[in-house]
Design an enzyme around this catalytic site. Structure first.
Site, PDB file in Angstrom:
ATOM      1  N   THR B 187     -19.083   9.280 -21.277  1.00 54.51           N
ATOM      2  CA  THR B 187     -17.856   8.496 -21.320  1.00 54.51           C
ATOM      3  C   THR B 187     -16.838   9.196 -22.219  1.00 54.51           C
ATOM      4  O   THR B 187     -17.222   9.819 -23.197  1.00 54.51           O
ATOM      5  CB  THR B 187     -18.209   7.113 -21.905  1.00 54.51           C
ATOM      6  OG1 THR B 187     -19.118   6.466 -21.009  1.00 54.51           O
ATOM      7  CG2 THR B 187     -16.989   6.240 -22.112  1.00 54.51           C
ATOM      8  N   ARG B 215     -21.826  -2.586 -10.790  1.00 56.54           N
ATOM      9  CA  ARG B 215     -22.089  -2.752 -12.224  1.00 56.54           C
ATOM     10  C   ARG B 215     -20.842  -2.405 -13.045  1.00 56.54           C
ATOM     11  O   ARG B 215     -20.209  -1.378 -12.838  1.00 56.54           O
ATOM     12  CB  ARG B 215     -23.249  -1.853 -12.661  1.00 56.54           C
ATOM     13  CG  ARG B 215     -23.612  -1.958 -14.143  1.00 56.54           C
ATOM     14  CD  ARG B 215     -23.080  -0.767 -14.939  1.00 56.54           C
ATOM     15  NE  ARG B 215     -23.587  -0.772 -16.325  1.00 56.54           N
ATOM     16  CZ  ARG B 215     -23.229   0.120 -17.238  1.00 56.54           C
ATOM     17  NH1 ARG B 215     -22.389   1.097 -16.940  1.00 56.54           N
ATOM     18  NH2 ARG B 215     -23.697   0.048 -18.466  1.00 56.54           N
ATOM     19  N   GLY B 217     -19.587  -1.789 -17.004  1.00 57.74           N
ATOM     20  CA  GLY B 217     -20.088  -1.528 -18.358  1.00 57.74           C
ATOM     21  C   GLY B 217     -19.117  -2.014 -19.410  1.00 57.74           C
ATOM     22  O   GLY B 217     -18.242  -2.847 -19.140  1.00 57.74           O
ATOM     23  N   ASP B 218     -19.245  -1.487 -20.624  1.00 58.01           N
ATOM     24  CA  ASP B 218     -18.403  -1.965 -21.719  1.00 58.01           C
ATOM     25  C   ASP B 218     -17.027  -1.293 -21.775  1.00 58.01           C
ATOM     26  O   ASP B 218     -16.101  -1.839 -22.378  1.00 58.01           O
ATOM     27  CB  ASP B 218     -19.099  -1.744 -23.063  1.00 58.01           C
ATOM     28  CG  ASP B 218     -19.298  -0.262 -23.362  1.00 58.01           C
ATOM     29  OD1 ASP B 218     -19.883   0.430 -22.524  1.00 58.01           O
ATOM     30  OD2 ASP B 218     -18.852   0.202 -24.421  1.00 58.01           O
ATOM     31  N   THR B 238     -18.799   4.388 -26.891  1.00 57.89           N
ATOM     32  CA  THR B 238     -19.572   5.081 -25.854  1.00 57.89           C
ATOM     33  C   THR B 238     -21.053   4.843 -26.082  1.00 57.89           C
ATOM     34  O   THR B 238     -21.543   4.977 -27.207  1.00 57.89           O
ATOM     35  CB  THR B 238     -19.304   6.602 -25.862  1.00 57.89           C
ATOM     36  OG1 THR B 238     -20.346   7.266 -25.134  1.00 57.89           O
ATOM     37  CG2 THR B 238     -19.279   7.164 -27.273  1.00 57.89           C
ATOM     38  N   GLY B 239     -21.762   4.490 -25.002  1.00 60.83           N
ATOM     39  CA  GLY B 239     -23.190   4.290 -25.160  1.00 60.83           C
ATOM     40  C   GLY B 239     -23.730   3.300 -24.156  1.00 60.83           C
ATOM     41  O   GLY B 239     -23.163   3.133 -23.080  1.00 60.83           O
ATOM     42  N   GLY B 241     -23.887   0.357 -22.404  1.00 64.57           N
ATOM     43  CA  GLY B 241     -22.863  -0.671 -22.225  1.00 64.57           C
ATOM     44  C   GLY B 241     -23.317  -2.080 -22.541  1.00 64.57           C
ATOM     45  O   GLY B 241     -22.597  -2.858 -23.163  1.00 64.57           O
TER      46      GLY B 241
END
Lengths: 319, 319
Positions: B187, B215, B217-218, B238-239, B241
């Site tokens: 990301t 899906r 994510g964050d 980043t990571g 989510g």
């Protein structure tokens, strides 16, 4: 310290105090019925997570509110539904957006939380998951109701009068609660504290009348429209989604409780009455000792609250 | 008090320190090039909002990172992209998810923020908006790259080995950064403070290798992967989510600064090293005085930081 507590809402917005007496009674009856069911489940030892799921499912099936059956129409005359649920004990959540054929979005959100590796699913991918899980699916027109169609007609007439403005003019409709014209309940939600001290929150909505296809509001956004954390609070919000996303309303209430030492009521008031603007909407919140608060800055909010100390009340406007 | 400050990231995750020396140099070169561009824009008086847009756009066009060109594949062998941007001065934001044909998701997010009544758009509705706005659109296969295809192959082989597990097993891949197998950046994001004291944040991603269609994510969730508020901080995460959504990471950092009196560094450390779990990922944050912090709890995070005092550094692993 209460043994259990629960609050529900059916949307905040411009709710005229001149709505017919029989309609007013119908709204209050619906709120009482759902609140009774939630209280009974909690009394019987039901989990906060089960209670918020069931309360929101009942409100989705009630055509008076803007979630599930009776959801508002988007600008193309269809419905796109969204919902979220969060469990305070584990911090796990499930959210869905852009649903067209899932009868009860909150049930899918719950299954996303419990049975998927992901926590937020949209559109056809979410529909596919609903099919895999065997959830009840319906045609998009199942959600149609005459009063929502009338709201869309009014919205389109107004937009056409503001000619040249293509993507403006829908911001005032708080969850279908009134600004779009016509009368109707809005976004629905529930927060609960159970015997074991666990918290949960759930929210479901059809969004705003005349929204563009693909618009996501605050309801399915964990931290904006929905949030729960054991030991802190559970929050479900309703109103102008864009404002609630900007302020991270549900998470902000929790942060004020955790880090500023405010009570649930003070924290919710700070967010609703000082951070948000008048007319934006409101929220319901329950704290880890069973404190309930339900502030709003719009003319009204369909709501109800009950707890193990005997509280049982429903309302629409300020006292 | 610095006149300006900027930080970028290209994803956190399992980044093997044994990657070939020439690949390592290529990553650092990319980060330096984007950071130089961002610094020049800020030096020339560019707004934080313009700088984060441009830095993320450049990272999207760089096939080494998991955003735009070079995005990871979902389980069906396609790409669904998402991005968000937030302006600290106004609190306005724009976010997009489930994009298949928009070359630069961050540019659409910016236009959603500035030219739409809504702030979060998904799927075909978002694509339609891109078309109306005249943004560059591409076939979905434009985003294909050989190394991401190899990651999908490894993911599917591993999933098939875990037979019977249909919707599990993708949670370890932090933004395509490694867990899924193979090697690649993750990301991307940027945070900036400009001469006028305004903050902005932007994040863009292809999600995780092998994710289900639909899906989210964050990254596009305001308050989870992206947040900015003048006078407080700007954050891009980043990571994994699902963990970042649970903790409302970006908003939580801001809340700790506002309400607990922590410094940006202390607040970011609290969230990354005490609330999140080891391996979840990291974030970049800049405060209103130009303080920059870039903590991560994974093996590495592609990152860079520069400011008006002459700071200019890029890195991958801990020092």
């Amino acid at each position: 310290m209460k043994s259990f507590a629960v609050a529900i809402h059916g949307g905040a917005g411009v709710i005229s105090s001149s709505i017919a007496e029989d309609r007013r009674r119908e709204y209050l009856e619906s709120l009482r019925a759902v609140l009774s069911c939630a209280r009974e489940l909690l009394e019987a030892g039901g989990s906060a997570l089960d209670v918020v799921t069931e309360a929101v499912r009942l409100l989705e099936d009630d055509s008076k509110f803007n979630a599930g059956l009776g959801a508002v129409f988007n600008v193309e005359g269809g419905h796109e539904l969204e919902a979220a649920i969060m469990e305070g004990a584990s911090g796990k959540s499930g959210a869905v957006a852009g649903l067209r054929m899932v009868k009860n979005p909150i049930v899918l959100a719950r299954m996303v939380m419990e049975r998927s590796a992901h926590c937020f699913m949209m559109g056809e991918g979410a529909e596919g998951l609903a099919e895999e899980f065997g959830l009840e699916r319906v045609e998009n027109r199942y959600f149609d109701t005459p009063h929502r169609l009338e709201q869309l007609r009014l919205f389109l007439a107004k937009r056409n009068a503001d000619c040249g403005v293509i993507d403006r003019g829908v911001i005032e409709d708080a969850g279908g609660g009134g600004g779009g014209g016509g009368e109707g309940g809005g976004t629905v939600g529930c927060v609960a504290l159970d015997w074991d001290g666990h918290l949960a929150a759930a929210t479901s909505t059809g969004g705003m009348t005349g929204k563009r296809v693909g618009r996501i509001g605050d309801s399915p956004i964990i931290g904006a429209g929905t949030f729960a954390k054991d030991g802190v609070c559970a929050v479900s919000a309703t109103g102008r989604g864009e404002a609630f996303i900007q302020h991270g309303v549900a998470h902000e209430v929790a942060a004020l409780v955790r880090y500023s030492g405010l009570s649930i009521e003070e924290a919710a008031d700070e967010v609703v009455h000082r951070q948000l603007e008048v007319g934006d909407g409101g929220l319901i919140a329950v704290g880890c000792s069973g404190e309930i608060t339900m502030p709003f800055n719009s003319t009204g909010m369909f709501r109800g609250a009950a707890d193990s100390d005997g509280l049982f009340e429903v309302g629409i406007w300020a006292e």
